[in-house]
Design a protein around this motif. Structure first.
Motif, PDB file in Angstrom:
ATOM      1  N   ARG A  71      -7.980   7.299   1.237  1.00  0.00           N
ATOM      2  CA  ARG A  71      -6.787   6.479   1.426  1.00  0.00           C
ATOM      3  C   ARG A  71      -7.135   5.192   2.171  1.00  0.00           C
ATOM      4  O   ARG A  71      -8.042   5.165   3.001  1.00  0.00           O
TER       5      ARG A  71
ATOM      6  N   ASP B  41     -15.034  -0.121   6.305  1.00  0.00           N
ATOM      7  CA  ASP B  41     -14.161  -1.286   6.500  1.00  0.00           C
ATOM      8  C   ASP B  41     -14.876  -2.608   6.272  1.00  0.00           C
ATOM      9  O   ASP B  41     -14.414  -3.650   6.701  1.00  0.00           O
TER      10      ASP B  41
ATOM     11  N   ASP C 284      -9.921   5.588   5.048  1.00  0.00           N
ATOM     12  CA  ASP C 284      -9.909   6.671   6.028  1.00  0.00           C
ATOM     13  C   ASP C 284     -11.248   7.378   6.195  1.00  0.00           C
ATOM     14  O   ASP C 284     -11.395   8.226   7.061  1.00  0.00           O
TER      15      ASP C 284
ATOM     16  N   HIS D 262      -6.670   3.888  -4.780  1.00  0.00           N
ATOM     17  CA  HIS D 262      -7.525   3.780  -3.598  1.00  0.00           C
ATOM     18  C   HIS D 262      -8.964   4.187  -3.912  1.00  0.00           C
ATOM     19  O   HIS D 262      -9.910   3.537  -3.445  1.00  0.00           O
TER      20      HIS D 262
ATOM     21  N   ASN E 296       0.850  -1.187   0.000  1.00  0.00           N
ATOM     22  CA  ASN E 296       0.000   0.000   0.000  1.00  0.00           C
ATOM     23  C   ASN E 296       0.887   1.239   0.000  1.00  0.00           C
ATOM     24  O   ASN E 296       1.841   1.319   0.765  1.00  0.00           O
TER      25      ASN E 296
ATOM     26  N   ALA F 164       0.266   5.120   0.618  1.00  0.00           N
ATOM     27  CA  ALA F 164      -0.636   6.230   0.940  1.00  0.00           C
ATOM     28  C   ALA F 164      -0.240   7.466   0.147  1.00  0.00           C
ATOM     29  O   ALA F 164      -1.105   8.226  -0.293  1.00  0.00           O
TER      30      ALA F 164
ATOM     31  N   THR G 268      -6.113   2.792   5.010  1.00  0.00           N
ATOM     32  CA  THR G 268      -5.334   2.951   6.239  1.00  0.00           C
ATOM     33  C   THR G 268      -4.881   1.624   6.831  1.00  0.00           C
ATOM     34  O   THR G 268      -3.970   1.603   7.652  1.00  0.00           O
TER      35      THR G 268
END
Length: 97
Positions: free
Chosen positions: A60, A80, A76, A31, A10, A12, A62
């Protein structure tokens, strides 16, 4: 193919998820693209109802949690719920071209 990749990285800073399948097969997904294509039931239902949710600029990832058959991505914006199976990630890469 549901085979797990060799590595998942990943970034960011670049807002990309890189999936290395080995033997020179590397997939790079943004993303924002991943958030818009979330496979959770709530997001799928919204897409099926043709309700378009706009993904915020600058979204993003996280956290990434391994799930055996794929990965759970945490964004972010607090979302989830999506678990992205390996096959689905490959399909997103094919569509993105």
């Amino acid at each position: 193919m549901n085979q797990a990749p060799v590595a998942v990285r990943n970034s960011a800073a670049q807002a990309t998820l890189t999936v290395d399948w080995g033997q020179g097969q590397v997939l790079v997904l943004g993303h924002g693209r991943l958030r818009a294509a979330c496979p959770c039931s709530k997001c799928r239902a919204a897409r099926l109802a043709q309700r378009i949710d706009v993904v915020p600029d600058g979204i993003r990832i996280t956290a990434i949690h391994a799930q055996g058959y794929g990965v759970q991505l945490v964004f972010d914006d607090g979302h989830d719920r999506g678990i992205y199976p390996w096959r689905y990630l490959r399909e997103l890469g094919e569509v993105a071209g």
